[in-house]
Design a protein around this motif. Structure first.
Motif, mmCIF file in Angstrom:
data_model
loop_
_atom_site.group_PDB
_atom_site.id
_atom_site.type_symbol
_atom_site.label_atom_id
_atom_site.label_comp_id
_atom_site.label_asym_id
_atom_site.label_seq_id
_atom_site.Cartn_x
_atom_site.Cartn_y
_atom_site.Cartn_z
ATOM 1 N N ALA A 195 0.853 -1.202 0.000
ATOM 2 C CA ALA A 195 0.000 0.000 0.000
ATOM 3 C C ALA A 195 0.876 1.233 0.000
ATOM 4 O O ALA A 195 1.799 1.344 0.815
ATOM 5 C CB ALA A 195 -0.925 0.003 1.208
ATOM 6 N N TYR A 232 0.762 5.783 -0.878
ATOM 7 C CA TYR A 232 -0.074 6.970 -1.061
ATOM 8 C C TYR A 232 0.166 7.549 -2.448
ATOM 9 O O TYR A 232 1.312 7.759 -2.860
ATOM 10 C CB TYR A 232 0.253 8.018 0.001
ATOM 11 C CG TYR A 232 -0.543 9.300 -0.149
ATOM 12 C CD1 TYR A 232 -1.836 9.395 0.343
ATOM 13 C CD2 TYR A 232 0.003 10.395 -0.816
ATOM 14 C CE1 TYR A 232 -2.567 10.560 0.196
ATOM 15 C CE2 TYR A 232 -0.721 11.569 -0.967
ATOM 16 C CZ TYR A 232 -2.011 11.644 -0.463
ATOM 17 O OH TYR A 232 -2.730 12.800 -0.626
ATOM 18 N N LYS A 233 -0.905 7.835 -3.205
ATOM 19 C CA LYS A 233 -0.785 8.413 -4.548
ATOM 20 C C LYS A 233 -1.936 9.387 -4.806
ATOM 21 O O LYS A 233 -3.102 8.981 -4.875
ATOM 22 C CB LYS A 233 -0.817 7.326 -5.627
ATOM 23 C CG LYS A 233 0.479 6.570 -5.794
ATOM 24 C CD LYS A 233 0.414 5.674 -7.026
ATOM 25 C CE LYS A 233 1.733 4.971 -7.259
ATOM 26 N NZ LYS A 233 1.685 4.105 -8.459
ATOM 27 N N PHE A 253 -5.081 9.243 -2.772
ATOM 28 C CA PHE A 253 -5.600 7.886 -2.607
ATOM 29 C C PHE A 253 -4.520 6.996 -2.005
ATOM 30 O O PHE A 253 -3.327 7.234 -2.170
ATOM 31 C CB PHE A 253 -6.023 7.282 -3.956
ATOM 32 C CG PHE A 253 -7.243 7.915 -4.558
ATOM 33 C CD1 PHE A 253 -8.514 7.423 -4.306
ATOM 34 C CD2 PHE A 253 -7.121 9.023 -5.392
ATOM 35 C CE1 PHE A 253 -9.625 8.004 -4.860
ATOM 36 C CE2 PHE A 253 -8.228 9.614 -5.953
ATOM 37 C CZ PHE A 253 -9.493 9.104 -5.679
ATOM 38 N N GLU A 304 -3.134 3.457 -2.678
ATOM 39 C CA GLU A 304 -3.156 2.402 -3.696
ATOM 40 C C GLU A 304 -2.814 1.080 -3.020
ATOM 41 O O GLU A 304 -1.664 0.834 -2.649
ATOM 42 C CB GLU A 304 -2.158 2.692 -4.809
ATOM 43 C CG GLU A 304 -2.171 1.628 -5.898
ATOM 44 C CD GLU A 304 -0.964 1.723 -6.824
ATOM 45 O OE1 GLU A 304 -1.131 2.230 -7.941
ATOM 46 O OE2 GLU A 304 0.138 1.306 -6.402
ATOM 47 N N ARG A 337 -2.273 -2.692 -3.502
ATOM 48 C CA ARG A 337 -1.964 -3.580 -4.629
ATOM 49 C C ARG A 337 -1.868 -5.021 -4.127
ATOM 50 O O ARG A 337 -1.102 -5.323 -3.208
ATOM 51 C CB ARG A 337 -0.661 -3.155 -5.272
ATOM 52 C CG ARG A 337 -0.331 -3.876 -6.585
ATOM 53 C CD ARG A 337 1.043 -3.464 -7.084
ATOM 54 N NE ARG A 337 1.072 -2.069 -7.460
ATOM 55 C CZ ARG A 337 0.875 -1.610 -8.693
ATOM 56 N NH1 ARG A 337 0.638 -2.476 -9.675
ATOM 57 N NH2 ARG A 337 0.928 -0.327 -8.963
ATOM 58 N N GLY A 375 -13.821 5.401 -5.161
ATOM 59 C CA GLY A 375 -12.519 4.836 -5.500
ATOM 60 C C GLY A 375 -12.594 4.149 -6.842
ATOM 61 O O GLY A 375 -13.517 4.370 -7.629
ATOM 62 N N CYS A 433 -5.226 -3.393 -8.403
ATOM 63 C CA CYS A 433 -4.930 -2.115 -7.757
ATOM 64 C C CYS A 433 -6.235 -1.504 -7.250
ATOM 65 O O CYS A 433 -7.125 -1.169 -8.057
ATOM 66 C CB CYS A 433 -4.226 -1.161 -8.715
ATOM 67 S SG CYS A 433 -2.599 -1.739 -9.223
ATOM 68 N N TYR A 463 -7.870 1.627 -5.343
ATOM 69 C CA TYR A 463 -7.605 3.019 -4.964
ATOM 70 C C TYR A 463 -8.668 3.469 -3.964
ATOM 71 O O TYR A 463 -9.859 3.554 -4.296
ATOM 72 C CB TYR A 463 -7.594 3.916 -6.199
ATOM 73 C CG TYR A 463 -6.400 3.681 -7.091
ATOM 74 C CD1 TYR A 463 -5.229 4.397 -6.897
ATOM 75 C CD2 TYR A 463 -6.436 2.722 -8.101
ATOM 76 C CE1 TYR A 463 -4.116 4.182 -7.707
ATOM 77 C CE2 TYR A 463 -5.332 2.492 -8.914
ATOM 78 C CZ TYR A 463 -4.183 3.227 -8.713
ATOM 79 O OH TYR A 463 -3.077 3.005 -9.496
#
Length: 589
Positions: A507, A509-510, A513, A515, A517, A566, A581, A583
């Motif tokens: 996990a 931060y992007k 959000f 992310e 995975r 999301g 993925c 979000y």
């Protein structure tokens, strides 16, 4: 009372009585402007009727009584005339204001009270006396200041009403020509007679012929109402009709200059071009639409689509061009009428309807799939379980044989439980009004719980689940929905992994959000299967150890992520594994 009737008094009384009865009939039968005309007839009838008895009176006291009654009609007449003209010209919103209406009524009542109390102040009439020099006795009046103020008010209301009629009829269609002339002529007759009376032109002595003039006025307007059907084709002001139209209208002369338009047309112009529309060339108002200008220039009737963008937004319009020649308009040249119909909303509605139809078809397909699963996949394991339990109870099979069958039964029960969970969650999500309960929570806690839940299935295939998520990764979503999403994806990853595979969970931060995975190095998916997932279609494939699947899991995951603002992105390559993925929002939106 002592009366000596003469020709004038008899005419006034007869016409006053007839007008009184007719006014009652019109007021009861008609509405709108005709009702105000009925009140005007009632006022004229009172004036005529009372003035007739005044002319027949032989004493000043008796004449003063009838003068007091006359002023009820005299005061109401200009008020009802103004209301009639306001309604006829489409300006009725003015008297609908309570303050304006109160002022009008007050100014009509004050003269009546001044006449009734004249003996105490002599402001309206300075003096009364009977003039016996004519063929019959008549009251001679010396006017006071209140009378001249009322006269000014009387003329002001008559003038205002007449002005409204003139500007209304000036813009009206030629079809109203006959009735227009009748009403305008009728409006000016009392003016002329009353002005000549005050200027001293009195061929009949003290006799005021204004009531006779109002009888003629009422008669002419009555003809306009019933001969020309005045209110069956009411000449409402041109602007009121055009402003009610939602489509834009513009009229051009022979040189393609704007000579008329409505307010809807202004929406499609920029602020700069709105400053001067009348007289402007149509090419200057729409400089980027050469095809429109060409059609207008060639005087071709037809339709063309336009796309216009300004500060009001973006519009998709259909311009309908109609050319009118001199025979149609009685002009010396051709004119053009352009109607601009806004297709923006219609097309959005069409797209929305198409999208809803597609969505409904997909839901129906999914519903059919769910019923098929319930009828076959759900029933089968339960029937098998029931039969084996019955055989065990009847000692048809031994305990050792039952233990041999138990792994298969366990898988069937796990599959059935998963199926029921997914059907339940999908059904709840489709309920109208089903809401979500979003809150902040630690993502790692959910992951740990789900990994522990799936460890037995992973260990059975010797699959390693590597989790690399830091504590305190807070997300803002519906906890139960995210738990269902993670559970379905982990379940899929284990199902489609071979022995000794690995599942990695990370996990980061992007862009607002988290992310999450979930990657595996299992069998992966084909391009066709991946495309179906992206399209929201449900697919069902057996796992590496022949595990059954419902095909609902990823459909539910995708829908739940959209409900939580999301998204879910799936990447996969056949033979190399899959990457999911997720979000998740981290803040309020």
């Amino acid at each position: 009372m002592d009366f000596t009737f003469n020709l004038y008094s008899i005419v006034l009384i007869l016409f006053g009585t007839a007008t009184l009865l007719l006014s009652y009939y019109i007021y009861r039968k008609e509405g709108g402007a005709v009702r105000f005309f009925g009140i005007m007839m009632f006022s004229s009838a009172i004036w005529s009727f009372a003035y007739g008895f005044e002319l027949a009176s032989t004493t000043i006291e008796q004449a003063k009584l009838w003068i007091s009654i006359e002023y009820i009609g005299i005061s109401l007449l200009p008020l009802s005339w103004l209301l009639f003209c306001l309604k006829l010209s489409g300006k009725d919103h003015w008297y609908q204001n309570k303050i304006n209406m109160f002022i009008l009524i007050a100014t009509a009542v004050i003269p009546i009270l001044m006449v009734w109390t004249n003996d105490y102040h002599h402001l309206h009439f300075k003096s009364y006396h009977m003039d016996t020099t004519g063929d019959f006795p008549m009251v001679a009046l010396e006017m006071g200041p209140s009378f001249w103020i009322f006269t000014l008010y009387f003329y002001l209301l008559l003038a205002t009403g007449s002005y409204l009629l003139i500007i209304t009829f000036r813009k009206s269609d030629p079809i109203y020509k006959s009735q227009n002339y009748s009403i305008i002529i009728a409006a000016f007759i009392p003016w002329i007679t009353n002005i000549t009376y005050f200027l001293g032109f009195r061929p009949l002595g003290q006799l005021d012929i204004t009531p006779f003039a109002f009888i003629i006025t009422v008669f002419l307007i009555s003809i306009a109402i019933y001969r020309f059907k005045l209110f069956d084709i009411l000449p409402v002001a041109r602007e009121k009709v055009l402003e009610l139209m939602q489509d834009g209208f513009v009229i051009l002369d022979s040189k393609n200059r704007v000579i008329d338009y409505n307010s809807s047309f202004r929406r499609y112009l920029s602020d700069i071009k709105k400053s001067k529309i009348i007289g402007a060339q149509i090419e200057a108002l729409f400089p980027d639409h050469k095809k429109l200008a060409a059609l207008i220039k060639e005087r071709q009737s037809g339709k063309i689509e336009l796309k216009i963008e300004n500060h009001n937004g973006s519009f998709e319009l259909e311009a309908e061009i109609r050319t009118l020649n001199e025979n149609q308009l009685k002009l010396n040249s051709e004119a053009v009428i352009i109607k601009l119909q806004d297709l923006t909303t219609l097309r959005k509605e069409a797209l929305r309807s198409k999208s809803q139809t597609t969505e409904l078809q997909q839901l129906n397909q999914l519903k059919d799939r769910v019923f098929s699963i319930i009828a076959h996949d759900l029933r089968g394991p339960l029937v098998n379980l029931g039969e084996i339990l019955k055989m065990t109870s009847d000692d048809v099979i031994t305990i050792e044989e039952f233990k041999t069958l138990s792994p298969t039964l366990s898988r069937d029960i796990s599959y059935t439980t998963e199926l029921l969970d997914n059907i339940l969650h999908w059904s709840r999500s489709q309920l109208k009004g089903y809401g979500i309960d979003r809150d902040f929570f630690d993502l790692k806690n959910i992951l740990v719980n789900e990994i522990n839940y799936h460890l037995p299935a992973a260990e059975a295939k010797n699959i390693r689940i590597i989790q690399d998520v830091f504590p305190g990764e807070m997300v803002y979503a519906d906890r139960l929905m995210i738990q269902i999403v993670v559970r379905n994806i982990l379940n899929n990853a284990i199902k489609f992994c071979n022995e000794n595979c690995e599942i990695h969970i990370t996990a980061v931060y992007k862009n607002g959000f988290i992310e999450l995975r979930i990657e595996d190095n299992g069998v992966g998916m084909s391009e066709i299967a991946l495309q179906k997932i992206h399209n929201g279609d449900n697919i069902s494939t057996r796992g590496t150890m022949n595990e059954k699947g419902t095909g609902l899991g990823l459909v539910i995951c995708k829908e739940f992520m959209e409900k939580n603002d999301g998204k879910l992105i799936v990447r996969s390559e056949l033979g190399k594994g899959s990457s999911f993925c997720i979000y998740l929002p981290v803040d309020l939106k």
